[in-house]
Design an enzyme around this catalytic site. Structure first.
Site, PDB file in Angstrom:
ATOM      1  N   ASP A  32       0.881  -1.168   0.000  1.00  0.00           N
ATOM      2  CA  ASP A  32       0.000   0.000   0.000  1.00  0.00           C
ATOM      3  C   ASP A  32       0.918   1.217   0.000  1.00  0.00           C
ATOM      4  O   ASP A  32       1.757   1.370   0.888  1.00  0.00           O
ATOM      5  CB  ASP A  32      -0.866   0.014   1.266  1.00  0.00           C
ATOM      6  CG  ASP A  32      -1.941  -1.070   1.247  1.00  0.00           C
ATOM      7  OD1 ASP A  32      -2.034  -1.805   0.254  1.00  0.00           O
ATOM      8  OD2 ASP A  32      -2.683  -1.177   2.240  1.00  0.00           O
ATOM      9  N   ASP A  90     -13.362  -3.698  -1.277  1.00  0.00           N
ATOM     10  CA  ASP A  90     -13.068  -3.311   0.109  1.00  0.00           C
ATOM     11  C   ASP A  90     -14.336  -3.428   0.951  1.00  0.00           C
ATOM     12  O   ASP A  90     -14.958  -2.417   1.311  1.00  0.00           O
ATOM     13  CB  ASP A  90     -12.585  -1.851   0.163  1.00  0.00           C
ATOM     14  CG  ASP A  90     -11.313  -1.643  -0.634  1.00  0.00           C
ATOM     15  OD1 ASP A  90     -10.373  -2.423  -0.463  1.00  0.00           O
ATOM     16  OD2 ASP A  90     -11.265  -0.685  -1.433  1.00  0.00           O
TER      17      ASP A  90
HETATM   18  O1  1PR Z   1     -10.630   3.054  -5.173  1.00  0.00           O
HETATM   19  O2  1PR Z   1      -9.718   2.508  -7.397  1.00  0.00           O
HETATM   20  O3  1PR Z   1      -8.769   4.382  -6.072  1.00  0.00           O
HETATM   21  O4  1PR Z   1      -8.399   2.032  -5.410  1.00  0.00           O
HETATM   22  C1  1PR Z   1      -7.867   2.253  -4.156  1.00  0.00           C
HETATM   23  C2  1PR Z   1      -7.140   1.001  -3.742  1.00  0.00           C
HETATM   24  O5  1PR Z   1      -6.433   1.282  -2.551  1.00  0.00           O
HETATM   25  C3  1PR Z   1      -8.094  -0.138  -3.447  1.00  0.00           C
HETATM   26  O6  1PR Z   1      -7.552  -1.336  -3.961  1.00  0.00           O
HETATM   27  C4  1PR Z   1      -8.130  -0.219  -1.915  1.00  0.00           C
HETATM   28  O7  1PR Z   1      -8.188  -1.567  -1.476  1.00  0.00           O
HETATM   29  C5  1PR Z   1      -6.789   0.376  -1.526  1.00  0.00           C
HETATM   30  N1  1PR Z   1      -6.855   1.149  -0.274  1.00  0.00           N
HETATM   31  C6  1PR Z   1      -7.444   2.348  -0.115  1.00  0.00           C
HETATM   32  N2  1PR Z   1      -7.266   2.763   1.155  1.00  0.00           N
HETATM   33  C7  1PR Z   1      -6.576   1.820   1.786  1.00  0.00           C
HETATM   34  C8  1PR Z   1      -6.146   1.855   3.172  1.00  0.00           C
HETATM   35  O8  1PR Z   1      -5.565   0.891   3.684  1.00  0.00           O
HETATM   36  N3  1PR Z   1      -6.399   2.954   3.860  1.00  0.00           N
HETATM   37  N4  1PR Z   1      -5.638  -0.329   1.144  1.00  0.00           N
HETATM   38  C9  1PR Z   1      -6.311   0.793   0.879  1.00  0.00           C
HETATM   39  C10 1PR Z   1      -6.207  -1.495   1.111  1.00  0.00           C
HETATM   40  C11 1PR Z   1      -5.857  -3.599   1.749  1.00  0.00           C
HETATM   41  C12 1PR Z   1      -4.866  -4.502   1.229  1.00  0.00           C
HETATM   42  C13 1PR Z   1      -3.919  -4.877   2.325  1.00  0.00           C
HETATM   43  C14 1PR Z   1      -4.451  -6.189   2.810  1.00  0.00           C
HETATM   44  C15 1PR Z   1      -3.471  -7.051   3.510  1.00  0.00           C
HETATM   45  N5  1PR Z   1      -5.353  -2.308   1.768  1.00  0.00           N
HETATM   46  O9  1PR Z   1      -4.191  -3.994   0.169  1.00  0.00           O
HETATM   47  O10 1PR Z   1      -2.671  -4.895   1.800  1.00  0.00           O
HETATM   48  O11 1PR Z   1      -5.568  -5.943   3.637  1.00  0.00           O
HETATM   49  O12 1PR Z   1      -3.047  -6.464   4.668  1.00  0.00           O
HETATM   50  P1  1PR Z   1      -2.569  -7.346   5.894  1.00  0.00           P
HETATM   51  O13 1PR Z   1      -1.903  -8.566   5.313  1.00  0.00           O
HETATM   52  O14 1PR Z   1      -1.556  -6.501   6.593  1.00  0.00           O
HETATM   53  O15 1PR Z   1      -3.760  -7.661   6.710  1.00  0.00           O
HETATM   54  P2  1PR Z   1      -9.458   3.059  -6.028  1.00  0.00           P
END
Ligand code: 1PR
Length: 589
Positions: free
Chosen positions: A286, A444
């Site tokens: 991320d 999400d």
């Molecule tokens: O909506 O098309 O602009 O895409 C945004 C992208 O960014 C989406 O794929 C969304 O999942 C991701 N995203 C947005 N905000 C966050 C955040 O964390 N604040 N990250 C985010 C999502 C989830 C996974 C993470 C897993 C594993 N993060 O990518 O890596 O949950 O984590 P873990 O193994 O530590 O539990 P758009």
């Protein structure tokens, strides 16, 4: 370094190069053709050769890139191996090549169309019939066959007997065939000498089948429901359905053996254990700018990426390019970048992110996915960018797949409301141009407990662990903008619709489990992986090696993704793979 500037095949088809702008010495006559290949040309043409050409040198390879998609990874792999690239600009360049690589991308029909209109089809056929050194990759293999059913039937080059058809998903095999699979080598192929029992990376929905008519060509097959043609070889002509440029060290050795056959040693001893499609282990980064403006890898707890300190700074877990390179060396089967603030910042304005992709793709030879901010956008100057332009820039910068989050939710809501496929959503447009195997939808969802399934219009499940007030049911509400806004659509409904609209894969996060280290949400992953016939990547919550075996044993997930445990070096990727192997789950090693 590239020997010539890139000129796409498409531009050759539509524009003629200004000969007057080239020096006399750069224009030579066709009669000086080094290999005396003959091409029936209606009017004798002049052949344009760049001053820097020097293709008699053994370190130059000619690349046929007809401009239909991303061949950056192939370019990067060739350069990594120490070779220069000369781009094909005219059919004569094909005939003049010492060594030609044809990484076919896009759809069969449009590729054949461009090849035929530009005279390249005829040149290619002549080159191959003359047994000149050739390596076709993916569509570059399929086009050698008689025809394809992809949007067809459409005639191919007709050099190899057989019809290219679609995988059959009715027997439970997910289409596209995405991932690391095993080869059954049918005859000595030289370029496959180091593959042995190792997995190689495939991504495709169509394949050619082996038969008595083409058996003299087929050098290996792969099994995915049926046996299909994984590679062909006759004399100096090779083609592979898999992607050597994305198959790690094993894939690089395939390219190396093709590019430099004389310098190859004996077969390497093979220690792989490949027998079928492997479950994938994906490292996810991320990425966002911290408060100082530096692009960092961050990681949240339930999507909150700020430290719980007075300064409340963005958590910094490392530098994106370095970490991606490390995960490649550690054995990650794919690396994903999510630009987590892409929903509010314009990604094409985010040059550091594009730089990250460019640098990473120079040294990382497994698939790269990038997501965040893929949508239509109008900048401050009123300039409109379509989501396709945004995705194209990501592909050009080195992405193999793009991942769409928020915009896919809006598209699915619209489709459910109108029942009309407009073809205008980012999902539809990008999958039409680049193929659905290049489009991931990232979901999400947040768990919402209910007492009675009839309380909501969305698909509910009976949960394994009851909710805080003893609720036995839950639905999974989709969110947008990084989990900030809940939408009136469930993860189940979204998954079904995005498959229909052209998604090739689903990245299934879960806000409740994200960063918790307590395991994947098995209920959710089972629900979605049973509902669709495209591959599902389980994400969020991995805390130990056992969580990976659990998700693969209890659900139909094709891959499992983790972030925090890898960034914090709590569990190495190799330990995950060793554990999975011990549990009888096939992985790439
Ligand atoms: O909506 O098309 O602009 O895409 C945004 C992208 O960014 C989406 O794929 C969304 O999942 C991701 N995203 C947005 N905000 C966050 C955040 O964390 N604040 N990250 C985010 C999502 C989830 C996974 C993470 C897993 C594993 N993060 O990518 O890596 O949950 O984590 P873990 O193994 O530590 O539990 P758009």
């Amino acid at each position: 370094m590239e020997a010539v500037a890139y000129v796409s095949f498409t531009s050759f088809a539509t524009k003629s190069l200004p000969f007057s702008s080239l020096s006399q010495s750069s224009i030579i006559n066709l009669n000086q053709n080094r290999h005396k290949n003959t091409l029936k040309s209606k009017s004798p043409r002049k052949l344009v050769v760049c001053a820097s050409s020097g293709s008699s040198s053994g370190s130059v390879v000619t690349l046929l890139d007809y401009g239909a998609g991303n061949v950056r990874s192939v370019r990067n792999a060739i350069r990594y191996l120490g070779f220069e690239i000369e781009d094909v600009r005219t059919p004569e360049d094909i005939l003049n090549a010492d060594r030609l690589i044809f990484p076919g991308v896009g759809a069969f029909a449009s590729a054949m169309d461009v090849l035929t209109k530009t005279g390249m089809a005829e040149a290619l056929s002549t080159y191959i019939k003359n047994d000149r050194p050739f390596l076709g990759i993916c569509l570059g293999l399929q086009l050698l066959f008689e025809s394809s059913e992809e949007n067809g039937p459409v005639n191919g080059l007709g050099l190899i007997p057989g019809v290219v058809g679609r995988f059959n998903s009715s027997n439970g095999f997910r289409v596209p065939h995405i991932g690391w699979n095993a080869l059954q080598v049918a005859k000595d192929s030289e370029i496959l000498d180091d593959v042995g029992d190792h997995h190689v990376y495939f991504v495709h929905s169509y394949r050619a089948m082996p038969s008595d008519d083409n058996k003299e060509w087929v050098s290996s097959t792969c099994n995915y429901g049926d046996d299909f043609v994984a590679s062909i070889r006759r004399g100096n002509v090779h083609a592979v359905q898999f992607h050597p440029e994305k198959s790690g060290d094993v894939g690089l050795s395939v390219l190396r053996r093709f590019l430099n056959p004389k310098s190859q040693g004996t077969k390497k001893s093979t220690q792989g254990k490949a027998s079928k499609l492997a479950k994938r282990v994906i490292a996810c980064l991320d990425v966002r700018a911290n408060d100082k403006g530096d692009l960092v890898v961050t990681k949240g707890d339930q999507y909150d990426v700020r430290e719980h300190t007075k300064e409340n700074e963005v958590r910094n877990l490392g530098k994106p390019v370095e970490l991606a390179g490390q995960y490649y060396k550690d054995g990650a089967d794919e690396v994903s970048f999510l630009n987590i603030t892409g929903f509010r910042d314009f990604p094409l304005g985010d040059l550091p992110m594009l730089q990250v992709l460019r640098h990473t793709s120079e040294n990382v030879f497994v698939p790269l996915t990038v997501g965040g901010g893929i949508r239509d956008f109008t900048d401050a100057n009123g300039r409109y960018y379509s989501s396709l332009e945004v995705a194209s820039e990501y592909f050009r910068s080195g992405a193999d797949k793009i991942s769409i989050g928020s915009d896919a939710v809006y598209a699915a809501e619209e489709y459910i409301k109108t029942k009309v496929k407009t073809g205008k959503s980012s999902l539809e447009q990008i999958s039409k141009v680049y193929g659905n195997q290049a489009v991931v939808v990232s979901i999400d969802p947040r768990r919402v407990y209910v007492k009675d399934p009839n309380d909501v219009q969305f698909k509910t499940i009976r949960v394994t662990k009851p909710g805080p007030n003893g609720e036995e049911y839950a639905w999974y509400q989709c969110t947008v903008n990084g989990g900030r806004e809940g939408r009136p659509i469930g993860a189940y409904e979204l998954a079904k619709v995005v498959e229909e609209l052209g998604a090739g894969e689903i990245l299934l996060n879960c806000i409740d489990c994200d960063g918790q280290g307590k395991g994947f949400d098995i209920d959710l992953i089972k629900l979605i992986s049973d509902a669709v016939s495209i591959p599902v990547i389980a994400s969020s919550g991995a805390g130990s090696v056992e969580h990976f075996s659990e998700v693969f044993m209890k659900t139909n997930a094709s891959a499992a993704l983790a972030a925090g445990i890898f960034h914090r070096k709590e569990v190495p990727i190799q330990s995950v793979k060793e554990h999975l192997l011990k549990e009888g789950i096939e992985v790439r090693i």
